[in-house]
Design a protein around this motif. Structure first.
Motif, mmCIF file in Angstrom:
data_model
loop_
_atom_site.group_PDB
_atom_site.id
_atom_site.type_symbol
_atom_site.label_atom_id
_atom_site.label_comp_id
_atom_site.label_asym_id
_atom_site.label_seq_id
_atom_site.Cartn_x
_atom_site.Cartn_y
_atom_site.Cartn_z
ATOM 1 N N GLY A 1 60.131 39.496 28.750
ATOM 2 C CA GLY A 1 59.580 40.548 29.606
ATOM 3 C C GLY A 1 59.998 40.357 31.052
ATOM 4 N N THR A 2 59.916 41.432 31.818
ATOM 5 C CA THR A 2 60.270 41.415 33.231
ATOM 6 C C THR A 2 59.327 42.339 33.993
ATOM 7 O OG1 THR A 2 62.625 41.024 32.809
ATOM 8 C CG2 THR A 2 62.055 42.001 34.927
ATOM 9 N N PRO A 3 58.745 41.859 35.109
ATOM 10 C CA PRO A 3 57.992 42.790 35.977
ATOM 11 C C PRO A 3 58.960 43.876 36.454
ATOM 12 C CG PRO A 3 57.581 40.509 36.586
ATOM 13 C CD PRO A 3 58.730 40.490 35.627
ATOM 14 N N LYS A 4 58.612 45.105 36.200
ATOM 15 C CA LYS A 4 59.552 46.194 36.427
ATOM 16 C C LYS A 4 59.140 47.035 37.637
ATOM 17 C CE LYS A 4 62.693 48.687 33.576
ATOM 18 N NZ LYS A 4 63.252 48.638 32.233
ATOM 19 N N GLY A 5 60.130 47.661 38.246
ATOM 20 C CA GLY A 5 59.853 48.554 39.365
ATOM 21 C C GLY A 5 59.356 49.898 38.885
ATOM 22 N N THR A 6 58.464 49.887 37.909
ATOM 23 C CA THR A 6 57.931 51.112 37.313
ATOM 24 C C THR A 6 56.421 51.120 37.436
ATOM 25 O OG1 THR A 6 59.748 51.245 35.712
ATOM 26 C CG2 THR A 6 57.747 52.476 35.186
ATOM 27 N N VAL A 7 55.879 52.211 37.963
ATOM 28 C CA VAL A 7 54.431 52.350 38.107
ATOM 29 C C VAL A 7 53.949 53.565 37.315
ATOM 30 C CG1 VAL A 7 54.244 51.178 40.332
ATOM 31 C CG2 VAL A 7 54.772 53.615 40.275
ATOM 32 N N TYR A 8 52.734 53.462 36.803
ATOM 33 C CA TYR A 8 52.109 54.544 36.042
ATOM 34 C C TYR A 8 50.980 55.139 36.880
ATOM 35 C CZ TYR A 8 54.532 53.244 31.714
ATOM 36 O OH TYR A 8 55.484 53.005 30.754
ATOM 37 N N TYR A 9 50.754 56.430 36.707
ATOM 38 C CA TYR A 9 49.787 57.111 37.573
ATOM 39 C C TYR A 9 49.267 58.392 36.919
ATOM 40 C CZ TYR A 9 53.685 60.308 38.320
ATOM 41 O OH TYR A 9 54.702 61.212 38.106
ATOM 42 N N PHE A 10 48.119 58.848 37.408
ATOM 43 C CA PHE A 10 47.630 60.207 37.173
ATOM 44 C C PHE A 10 47.846 60.968 38.481
ATOM 45 C CE2 PHE A 10 44.813 57.788 34.248
ATOM 46 C CZ PHE A 10 45.097 58.462 33.057
ATOM 47 N N SER A 11 48.227 62.235 38.396
ATOM 48 C CA SER A 11 48.386 63.018 39.619
ATOM 49 C C SER A 11 47.667 64.354 39.480
ATOM 50 C CB SER A 11 49.863 63.240 39.933
ATOM 51 O OG SER A 11 50.510 63.976 38.918
ATOM 52 N N LEU A 12 47.062 64.788 40.585
ATOM 53 C CA LEU A 12 46.229 65.987 40.615
ATOM 54 C C LEU A 12 46.950 67.083 41.387
ATOM 55 C CD1 LEU A 12 42.874 64.223 41.650
ATOM 56 C CD2 LEU A 12 43.943 64.308 39.391
ATOM 57 N N ASN A 13 47.240 68.174 40.739
ATOM 58 C CA ASN A 13 47.955 69.282 41.370
ATOM 59 C C ASN A 13 47.076 69.944 42.435
ATOM 60 O OD1 ASN A 13 49.506 71.506 42.038
ATOM 61 N ND2 ASN A 13 49.969 72.049 39.911
ATOM 62 N N GLN A 14 47.547 69.937 43.680
ATOM 63 C CA GLN A 14 46.767 70.482 44.787
ATOM 64 C C GLN A 14 46.761 72.006 44.815
ATOM 65 O OE1 GLN A 14 44.990 67.940 47.007
ATOM 66 N NE2 GLN A 14 45.375 67.503 44.838
ATOM 67 N N ARG B 1 57.548 69.396 36.521
ATOM 68 C CA ARG B 1 58.535 69.723 37.546
ATOM 69 C C ARG B 1 58.382 71.159 38.058
ATOM 70 N NH1 ARG B 1 63.809 66.594 34.914
ATOM 71 N NH2 ARG B 1 63.290 64.546 35.757
ATOM 72 N N ALA B 2 57.760 72.009 37.251
ATOM 73 C CA ALA B 2 57.487 73.390 37.684
ATOM 74 C C ALA B 2 56.151 73.490 38.401
ATOM 75 C CB ALA B 2 57.510 74.318 36.472
ATOM 76 N N ARG B 3 55.455 72.412 38.540
ATOM 77 C CA ARG B 3 54.116 72.222 39.093
ATOM 78 C C ARG B 3 53.128 73.291 38.613
ATOM 79 N NH1 ARG B 3 54.534 72.357 45.750
ATOM 80 N NH2 ARG B 3 55.430 74.384 46.055
ATOM 81 N N THR B 4 53.088 73.429 37.280
ATOM 82 C CA THR B 4 52.149 74.361 36.648
ATOM 83 C C THR B 4 51.046 73.612 35.894
ATOM 84 O OG1 THR B 4 53.613 74.529 34.721
ATOM 85 C CG2 THR B 4 53.860 76.205 36.437
ATOM 86 N N HIS B 5 50.936 72.324 36.127
ATOM 87 C CA HIS B 5 49.930 71.487 35.479
ATOM 88 C C HIS B 5 48.637 71.482 36.301
ATOM 89 C CE1 HIS B 5 51.684 69.161 38.686
ATOM 90 N NE2 HIS B 5 50.714 68.279 38.619
ATOM 91 N N ASP B 6 47.567 70.933 35.719
ATOM 92 C CA ASP B 6 46.377 70.552 36.483
ATOM 93 C C ASP B 6 46.512 69.068 36.849
ATOM 94 O OD1 ASP B 6 45.060 72.981 36.563
ATOM 95 O OD2 ASP B 6 43.852 72.585 34.783
ATOM 96 N N ILE B 7 46.532 68.244 35.790
ATOM 97 C CA ILE B 7 46.708 66.797 35.969
ATOM 98 C C ILE B 7 47.873 66.360 35.084
ATOM 99 C CG2 ILE B 7 45.600 64.528 35.770
ATOM 100 C CD1 ILE B 7 42.910 65.870 36.074
ATOM 101 N N TYR B 8 48.594 65.377 35.541
ATOM 102 C CA TYR B 8 49.734 64.848 34.781
ATOM 103 C C TYR B 8 49.618 63.335 34.769
ATOM 104 C CZ TYR B 8 54.622 63.755 33.608
ATOM 105 O OH TYR B 8 55.772 63.267 33.018
ATOM 106 N N VAL B 9 49.912 62.725 33.620
ATOM 107 C CA VAL B 9 49.980 61.271 33.550
ATOM 108 C C VAL B 9 51.444 60.902 33.381
ATOM 109 C CG1 VAL B 9 49.416 61.335 31.064
ATOM 110 C CG2 VAL B 9 49.231 59.179 32.354
ATOM 111 N N GLY B 10 51.938 60.091 34.314
ATOM 112 C CA GLY B 10 53.368 59.818 34.290
ATOM 113 C C GLY B 10 53.710 58.403 34.691
ATOM 114 N N GLN B 11 54.997 58.152 34.691
ATOM 115 C CA GLN B 11 55.524 56.876 35.143
ATOM 116 C C GLN B 11 56.702 57.157 36.071
ATOM 117 O OE1 GLN B 11 57.193 56.342 30.792
ATOM 118 N NE2 GLN B 11 57.869 54.620 32.003
ATOM 119 N N TRP B 12 56.899 56.280 37.023
ATOM 120 C CA TRP B 12 58.007 56.437 37.952
ATOM 121 C C TRP B 12 58.710 55.104 38.096
ATOM 122 C CZ3 TRP B 12 60.467 60.423 40.196
ATOM 123 C CH2 TRP B 12 61.402 60.117 41.180
ATOM 124 N N GLY B 13 59.994 55.098 37.788
ATOM 125 C CA GLY B 13 60.792 53.889 37.922
ATOM 126 C C GLY B 13 61.652 53.949 39.170
#
Length: 534
Positions: A284-297, A414-426
């Motif tokens: 395993g390797t500590p990765k430059g990837t973070v997980y998050y929930f995001s709230l569409n404003q 990507r079309a920002r038509t969500h309410d909340i999204y759970v994602g990861q960003w590397g």
């Protein structure tokens, strides 16, 4: 992808892999010259380096395409030559010069020269797909890129930026996939209606890296093959077959039976269960990837500051850390992953329903509300989302989960038509600006914006934070730059519409006869071409 030039043996392996993808394990060891990887890659949208911007696609780009420079996977702060023999920065702080190694070739056999590098960088800017901002942030545009990126000789070129940025930022951006070099002659032979080969390269390959991408069948298989024209040490494996396997239990069974050499995406429980097995090893390797929930404003309820903060007090970070991400991640409430300059280790939030209820009441929603979340159906994302659904319910918030595969949920996001999204960003490159640029910058919040970072996807309009992130990008003093990022993260933790969950520890299990597997710190730095089998 067409297959006229496939060797018979390659076709046979692909056919066998196709059968495997639709059947249960066959209880037969994988071929000695073939590496079989079980993982989920339903997020792949394109194989064109100018467009590919997903985690799984990044790994294919890292193995199939070269760029001017790469970073050292053992020490990401160090840069290594890839196609470039040398590079330097002029006294003006804006003009970067590169000299290529002689005798380079693409997998096609075409010679690789400075013309191809210039074409590739210009093409990425001209196509202006999602990852183009990595280059355009330096003042490159459709109007000026042919003047700013120029060939100066058969093996030399220059790149001119609009400002004197921190040099490490510019160099690190050139290690990103969007700066990968494509075969101009091959790509332009496939051009249709002036698209610079875009339609063709979406599902094909035109690189010079150690492995050739031979076939991609969405949600089924990716087949790579050794590139005998590669300038460096040749791939130890003749081919690498990725099988799309989302379920951890199935990955584990394939690995234990010998039908897969590597499993990528195992749950903490399956990792624990396999630990005593002497035929299986873990890495395993500590990765430059973070997980998050995001709230569409754009959602007026989620746009209220008290509601945003309440969501941060309604996640049981401690329980998630001990169970759902055990071995595969650590709780991390900041957008900069540990390892990058200025990354904060502050984790101020914990599950506090009473505090969340008070904030919701202050926002005018004492009884909660209903909201939806778009969720990719993979672990640990699904388990974390379902756990969040339960703790949100304690504060009266009804969370409806809308499941889908990676492409479906990502397209909607990507079309920002969500309410909340759970994602990861590397991290796209090993510099703090890679994450600050997407989480903490939003230069244009309009629907027609050219740049669409994560802050934009969630309609978070932040001119002051954007200006501070811009200042950090050009700060040449490392200590001062780190301090700026610490300040930005503190502001972000308190006010952003992001609930940061954890930083990934990317784990893999592999057969004991596999040598050389090292998970890279970014999505494009897990190199399959260095792996051998006994």
């Amino acid at each position: 992808m067409s297959t006229p030039h496939f060797k018979r043996r390659t076709l046979a392996v692909l056919a066998a892999a196709t059968c495997l993808a639709a059947a249960l394990p066959l209880n037969a060891a994988t071929p000695k010259d073939t590496l079989v990887v079980a993982m989920a890659f339903d997020d792949i949208i394109s194989l064109d380096p100018a467009e590919a911007f997903e985690i799984s696609a990044g790994e294919l780009m890292g193995n199939g395409y070269d760029r001017l420079i790469r970073y050292d996977v053992n020490d990401p702060s160090k840069l290594l030559p890839d196609l470039a023999k040398g590079w330097k920065l002029a006294d003006d702080g804006k003009t970067y010069s590169f000299e290529l190694k002689p005798g380079l070739k693409f997998a096609s056999g075409n010679p690789l020269t400075a013309e191809d590098v210039v074409f590739s960088l210009q093409r990425a800017v001209l196509l202006d797909k999602t990852p183009a901002f990595i280059l355009t942030q330096f003042g490159l545009s459709k109007d000026n890129v042919k003047d700013k990126v120029k060939q100066t000789g058969p093996l030399t070129l220059t790149l001119e930026t609009d400002k004197a940025y921190a040099p490490t930022l510019v160099y690190n951006c050139l290690t990103a996939n969007v700066a990968a070099v494509v075969d101009k002659k091959l790509v332009m032979s496939k051009e249709a209606s002036g698209d610079m080969g875009y339609a063709w390269l979406k599902t094909n390959f035109a690189g010079s890296g150690p492995l050739k991408i031979r076939e991609w069948r969405a949600n089924e298989i990716v087949a790579l093959e050794r590139n005998d024209n590669y300038w460096g040490p040749k791939s130890k494996m003749a081919r690498v077959i990725y099988r799309h396997i989302k379920e951890s239990a199935t990955q584990r069974l394939l690995l234990e039976k010998g039908d897969a050499d590597i499993a990528r995406g195992l749950t903490p429980q399956d990792l624990d269960a396999m630990a005593p097995n002497k035929a299986i090893k873990l890495t395993g390797t500590p990765k430059g990837t973070v997980y998050y929930f995001s709230l569409n404003q754009k959602n007026p309820i989620l746009a209220k500051p008290e509601v945003r903060e309440a969501f941060k007090w309604l996640l049981d970070y401690d329980a998630i850390g001990k169970t759902l991400i055990k071995n595969i991640g650590v709780v991390h409430q900041n957008f900069l992953p540990i390892g990058l300059l200025g990354a904060s280790k502050d984790n101020p939030y914990k599950l506090d329903v009473a505090k969340a209820k008070a904030l919701l009441a202050k926002a005018g929603h004492p009884n909660g509300f209903k909201v939806t979340i778009d969720m990719r159906t993979v672990q640990p994302v699904q388990g974390i989302t379902e756990a969040y659904q339960q703790t949100l319910k304690q504060a009266g918030i009804e969370l409806e989960i809308l499941p889908g595969d990676g492409k479906q949920t990502l397209t909607k996001y990507r079309a920002r038509t969500h309410d909340i999204y759970v994602g990861q960003w590397g991290a796209d490159y090993w510099d703090p600006h890679t994450n600050a640029d997407t989480f903490a910058r939003n230069p244009d919040n309009s629907d027609t914006a050219k740049t669409k970072p994560l802050a934009w996807r969630n309609a978070w309009d932040i001119p002051e934070m954007t200006a501070k992130a811009d200042a950090a990008a050009i700060e040449r003093d490392g200590a001062k730059r780190a301090k700026l990022y610490q300040e930005i993260q503190a502001d972000f933790r308190k006010n952003s519409p992001f609930v940061m969950i954890f930083q990934q520890n990317d784990m893999a299990a592999y057969r004991a006869n596999v040598d050389g597997l090292k998970i890279g710190p970014t999505s494009d730095s897990t190199y399959m071409f260095v792996i051998g089998k006994r």
